[in-house]
Write a protein that holds these residues in place. Structure first.
Motif, short mmCIF file in Angstrom:
data_model
loop_
_atom_site.label_atom_id
_atom_site.label_comp_id
_atom_site.label_asym_id
_atom_site.label_seq_id
_atom_site.Cartn_x
_atom_site.Cartn_y
_atom_site.Cartn_z
N PHE A 193 45.70 89.12 38.96
CA PHE A 193 45.56 87.94 38.11
C PHE A 193 44.18 87.32 38.33
O PHE A 193 43.51 87.61 39.33
CB PHE A 193 46.68 86.93 38.37
N LEU A 194 43.78 86.48 37.37
CA LEU A 194 42.46 85.87 37.45
C LEU A 194 42.44 84.75 38.48
O LEU A 194 43.48 84.19 38.82
CB LEU A 194 42.05 85.31 36.08
N PRO A 195 41.26 84.41 38.98
CA PRO A 195 41.18 83.33 39.96
C PRO A 195 41.37 81.96 39.29
O PRO A 195 41.14 81.80 38.10
CB PRO A 195 39.76 83.46 40.50
N ALA A 196 41.78 81.01 40.11
CA ALA A 196 41.90 79.63 39.63
C ALA A 196 40.50 79.06 39.40
O ALA A 196 39.51 79.57 39.92
CB ALA A 196 42.63 78.80 40.67
N MET A 246 43.96 92.28 30.14
CA MET A 246 43.75 90.85 30.35
C MET A 246 42.26 90.52 30.44
O MET A 246 41.79 89.53 29.88
CB MET A 246 44.46 90.41 31.64
N ARG A 250 40.32 88.04 27.91
CA ARG A 250 39.70 86.79 28.40
C ARG A 250 38.17 86.85 28.34
O ARG A 250 37.51 86.06 29.01
CB ARG A 250 40.14 86.53 29.85
N ARG B 67 52.71 84.09 36.01
CA ARG B 67 51.28 84.44 35.96
C ARG B 67 50.42 83.18 36.04
O ARG B 67 49.42 83.13 36.77
CB ARG B 67 50.95 85.19 34.66
N LEU B 70 50.22 81.71 39.55
CA LEU B 70 49.33 82.49 40.42
C LEU B 70 47.87 82.25 40.05
O LEU B 70 47.01 82.07 40.91
CB LEU B 70 49.67 83.98 40.33
N GLU B 71 47.60 82.21 38.76
CA GLU B 71 46.21 81.99 38.32
C GLU B 71 45.71 80.60 38.63
O GLU B 71 44.51 80.37 38.72
CB GLU B 71 46.09 82.26 36.81
N LYS B 72 46.62 79.65 38.79
CA LYS B 72 46.19 78.28 39.13
C LYS B 72 46.11 78.09 40.64
O LYS B 72 45.84 76.98 41.11
CB LYS B 72 47.14 77.24 38.55
N GLY B 73 46.43 79.15 41.39
CA GLY B 73 46.26 79.08 42.84
C GLY B 73 47.52 78.78 43.62
O GLY B 73 47.45 78.50 44.81
#
Lengths: 322, 110
Positions: A193-196, A246, A250, B67, B70-73
């Motif tokens: 998944f992408l980073p925050a 993804m 994105r 998802r 997880l992507e928000k940390g």
């Protein structure tokens, strides 16, 4: 109710990365180079699951003294605003101390990327004190403030040992205000998944790590690039196609202006030039010609076309990769 | 085997606007505004979304908000606790109706 998706639901890479760039009117060429990145090799004490270089204890490709001399000579011929030393784990390379000491005299900013726990190895004895003496900026990997989540990427027990090293660095003055000793954190996602976003992540890390008595300067979030060991894991776990899709979905054209390949040149452990560490992993040479650092008399020319591949979508996804 | 739920449909959610574009646009605009950073962070809102997804037992929403968290940390400890919040509210909602049952039973009994 799930968030509406912006996905085109088209098959992966209906357009190649180069076609996508052209469709957005982006000409990916080198600008003025200000950073020299030096990859000291693939030897590492960890086998992180997201590693695009497949670094680990079993790897023996490390920078020789002769190549170190060639890198130092290049940095003396051409001034770089930043020299960024990475690996593997640079701390495990014999003579890394004298290499760094000589590089420090040639640049206003010497940066070392550390996995933290390598600093606990016998080979790294005295390195923390040397970093402080040289004023090295440290960029330390810490993928989560949650131990199990961090260990899922880096290995059992690594998070706790990383915390110990961060405390030791703080005691030396690293990350503390007004010492000038910069301690930055690098955060890669612990999966497909992408980073925050960087800013809220930095705030959350500061709050969470303060509970452990740890301070740091800044935090950077990075996208995992589907190469090497990470790609193998993606394939084995059935995530490869959806992850690549993804990254395509994105695609953010605004990320192009901050791409590191425009302003950084990367030297491999054996002395060859690449436009980034990912192209290095794939053997995509700078300028599409295999050029050794001993043959470089100046900065890489502005306007040189940067070789790309499907992995480049990772640097253009979301907020981008700088 | 065919099922009513197809994971690929999640990516087609925007198609819901095909025959009612104005309504869809209003909904999606509102949706985007709700989940933007505000008094609650995007990360906190994603955790609430995950908990609600389990309450409404929507597979699309569980996929999307797993998802998103997880992507928000967020991490699995936080996400699992969020689902326990769902469970506590759902369980509590059943149990608290027991008071109604007891009241009626007591009224009807000697």
């Amino acid at each position: 109710m799930p968030a509406p998706s912006v996905s085109s639901a088209e098959p992966l890479a209906a357009a190649s990365f180069d076609q996508t760039l052209r469709a957005h009117g982006i000409d990916l060429v080198r600008g003025r180079t200000h950073t020299l990145q030096v990859n000291t090799g693939y030897l590492c004490n960890l086998t992180c699951r997201h590693c695009h270089l497949e670094a680990g204890p079993h790897r023996h490709e490390i920078m020789s003294l002769a190549t170190m001399e060639a890198v130092i000579a290049y940095a003396a011929r051409v001034e770089f605003a930043t020299i960024d030393v990475t690996g593997g784990a640079p701390e495990l390379i014999a003579d890394i101390g004298s290499f760094l000491a000589r590089l420090a005299k040639l640049t206003p900013k010497l940066m070392v990327r550390t996995n933290l726990v390598a600093l606990q190895s016998t080979a790294a004895a005295g390195l923390m004190a040397l970093y402080k003496k040289l004023g090295v900026t440290l960029v330390a990997s810490l993928p989560s403030t949650n131990g199990p989540q961090a260990d899922s990427q880096r290995g059992q027990g690594v998070w706790q040992r990383s915390i110990e090293v961060l405390k030791a660095l703080n005691t030396l003055g690293y990350g503390q205000p007004q010492t000038g000793l910069e301690l930055d954190l690098a955060v890669n996602p612990t999966g497909a998944f992408l980073p925050a976003d960087q800013e809220p992540t930095e705030k959350r890390y500061k709050r969470d790590l303060e509970k452990n008595g740890i301070v740091f300067s800044s935090l950077f979030t990075f996208t995992n690039v589907p190469l090497g060991r990470f790609r193998q894991w993606l394939a084995q776990s059935g995530n490869l196609q959806s992850y690549q899709q993804m990254l395509v979905d994105r695609f953010n054209p605004a990320a192009a202006c901050g791409l590191m390949c425009r302003s950084l040149v990367s030297i491999s452990w054996d002395g060859y030039l690449y436009d980034c560490d990912f192209n290095l992993a794939l053997g995509l040479h700078h300028g599409t010609v295999r050029t050794h650092v001993t043959d470089m008399q100046d900065l890489p020319p502005e306007g040189t076309v940067i070789p790309t591949g499907e992995h480049c979508y990772a640097c253009m996804a979301g907020s981008g990769f700088t | 085997m065919e099922t009513y739920y197809n994971p690929a449909d999640l990516a087609k959610f925007a198609e819901i606007g095909k025959n009612a574009p104005e309504l869809a646009q209003k909904f999606f605009d509102y949706y985007g505004a709700v989940f933007a950073d505000g008094a609650l962070s995007e990360r906190e809102k994603a955790l609430i979304g995950l908990a609600v997804a389990h309450a409404v037992q929507c597979p699309y929403c569980i996929d999307a908000y797993t998802r998103s968290c997880l992507e928000k940390g967020s991490n699995l400890e936080e996400m699992t606790e969020a689902v326990h919040v769902t469970n506590a509210i759902r369980g509590g909602a059943s149990l608290v109706h027991g008071v109604q049952m007891r009241t009626l039973a007591e009224k009807l009994s000697f």
